[in-house]
Design a protein around this motif. Sequence first.
Motif, short mmCIF file in Angstrom:
data_model
loop_
_atom_site.label_atom_id
_atom_site.label_comp_id
_atom_site.label_asym_id
_atom_site.label_seq_id
_atom_site.Cartn_x
_atom_site.Cartn_y
_atom_site.Cartn_z
N PRO A 243 12.18 -5.11 1.92
CA PRO A 243 11.02 -4.25 1.66
C PRO A 243 10.58 -3.49 2.91
CG PRO A 243 10.43 -6.58 1.63
CD PRO A 243 11.90 -6.52 1.70
N ASP A 244 10.48 -2.20 2.78
CA ASP A 244 10.08 -1.29 3.88
C ASP A 244 10.97 -1.41 5.11
OD1 ASP A 244 8.12 -0.32 2.27
OD2 ASP A 244 6.43 -1.07 3.44
N MET A 245 12.15 -2.00 4.96
CA MET A 245 13.06 -2.15 6.10
C MET A 245 14.38 -1.43 5.85
SD MET A 245 12.36 -6.08 7.33
CE MET A 245 11.98 -6.76 5.72
N SER B 26 5.89 -9.21 -0.39
CA SER B 26 6.65 -9.06 0.86
C SER B 26 5.71 -8.92 2.05
CB SER B 26 7.58 -7.85 0.78
OG SER B 26 6.83 -6.66 0.62
N HIS B 27 4.56 -8.28 1.84
CA HIS B 27 3.57 -8.13 2.92
C HIS B 27 2.27 -7.62 2.31
CE1 HIS B 27 5.41 -4.17 2.58
NE2 HIS B 27 4.65 -3.61 3.50
N ASN B 28 1.26 -7.44 3.15
CA ASN B 28 -0.08 -7.18 2.64
C ASN B 28 -0.35 -5.73 2.28
OD1 ASN B 28 -0.10 -6.99 5.74
ND2 ASN B 28 -1.97 -5.90 5.21
N HIS B 29 0.52 -4.81 2.57
CA HIS B 29 0.20 -3.39 2.33
C HIS B 29 -0.13 -3.15 0.87
CE1 HIS B 29 2.28 -2.02 6.27
NE2 HIS B 29 1.05 -2.44 6.46
N LEU B 30 -1.21 -2.41 0.68
CA LEU B 30 -1.76 -2.27 -0.67
C LEU B 30 -0.77 -1.62 -1.64
CD1 LEU B 30 -5.43 -1.13 0.15
CD2 LEU B 30 -4.48 -3.44 0.00
N ASP B 31 0.11 -0.76 -1.13
CA ASP B 31 1.06 -0.10 -2.02
C ASP B 31 2.12 -1.07 -2.54
OD1 ASP B 31 2.20 -0.17 0.65
OD2 ASP B 31 3.77 1.17 -0.08
N HIS B 32 2.13 -2.32 -2.03
CA HIS B 32 3.09 -3.32 -2.52
C HIS B 32 2.43 -4.38 -3.39
CE1 HIS B 32 6.93 -2.48 -0.24
NE2 HIS B 32 6.09 -1.60 0.26
N VAL B 33 1.10 -4.50 -3.34
CA VAL B 33 0.44 -5.62 -4.04
C VAL B 33 -0.47 -5.20 -5.19
CG1 VAL B 33 0.54 -6.98 -1.91
CG2 VAL B 33 -1.59 -5.77 -2.49
ZN LIG Z 1 4.48 -1.48 4.11
#
Ligand SMILES: [Zn+2]
Length: 316
Positions: free
Chosen positions: A196-198, A111-118
């Motif tokens: 995600p995160d929204m 969904s995006h680059n934030h490390l807690d998601h990848v």
């Molecule tokens: Zn995030």
Amino acid sequence: MNRLVVVLSLLAVLVAGLWMLAGGEKGLRKFAFTRVMPVTYFEPYTVRPGTLDNVSGPVYTFTKGFSRALVIDTPEGLAVFDTFDADFVSALKTALALQFPDKSVKWIVYSHNHLDHVRGSAGLQAEQVIGHELINQFVADWPEAIGDFAMVTRPVTGDARMNLGGVEIDFLYMPHSHSSTLYGFHVRGADVVYAPDMMFVRAFPPFDFPDFYYPGYVRALDRLIALRAAHYVPSHLDAGNFQDMIDFRNMTVSFHEAVRTELAKNNYDAAEGAAMRRSIQAAYDRLEPEYGDWHGFDDMFVPKFGRHWGGLYLGY
Ligand SMILES: [Zn+2]
């Protein structure tokens, strides 16, 4: 009895006074620091075991601990949206092997680059890894903080419509919102939105999560709401529905407006401690009746206030 209450109160004031005298305000603040980080925010969620649930048609969610991934079952294989960390992936693999014994994960979508998601993504050994074209570059900036990352092999920019194994997915790019690589997803055939995160269901985001631009973030929330989908899936905390998405959007705006109203009284001059002290009290009193029972209201009030106070001053 009344006399006892008076004596006890005087004694308490005396003790507090002596204690303050020992350290003054510094003493008070040092004490506050020992309590300021919450132990009630993450804890109820981090213990959650992994569960795979059907949302609609071929769309599933996998929830474990603090996080929730989207899973789509297609005739060509499985698609997993966000991987969070190695523990999450390990539990996800077990659940997928039980539910879909003959299928492997063909696609990872970030969904995006934030490390807690990848984090943990390499463990899925997917054929293709889809995400915004800047994700690899952002992740490369944090080599110590990430080990098991599968690089994006199919970069995306802007809005896109993708067909993964016969399932069409709208990739909704949310520029200048939360990170610069964020996508929301709409699986139109099943009328499911992954947010995600929204979307946080009756909850304040952790530390009003860093890396977001307020005007663009509200535009992103409004864009997801305008879809009026049957199902909305958040990436963290509790599951919820369309109304929860609207409520979260309204809380986000109400909080910001409460801080803006206070800062306006100070002619948008944020660099004044006395005004900050007055304003955080006023904002708390204004928001507490409506949102005081939301998860994390007290836990996250101070960082969230600071984020919006500073954000209004700088324009972010
Ligand atoms: Zn995030």
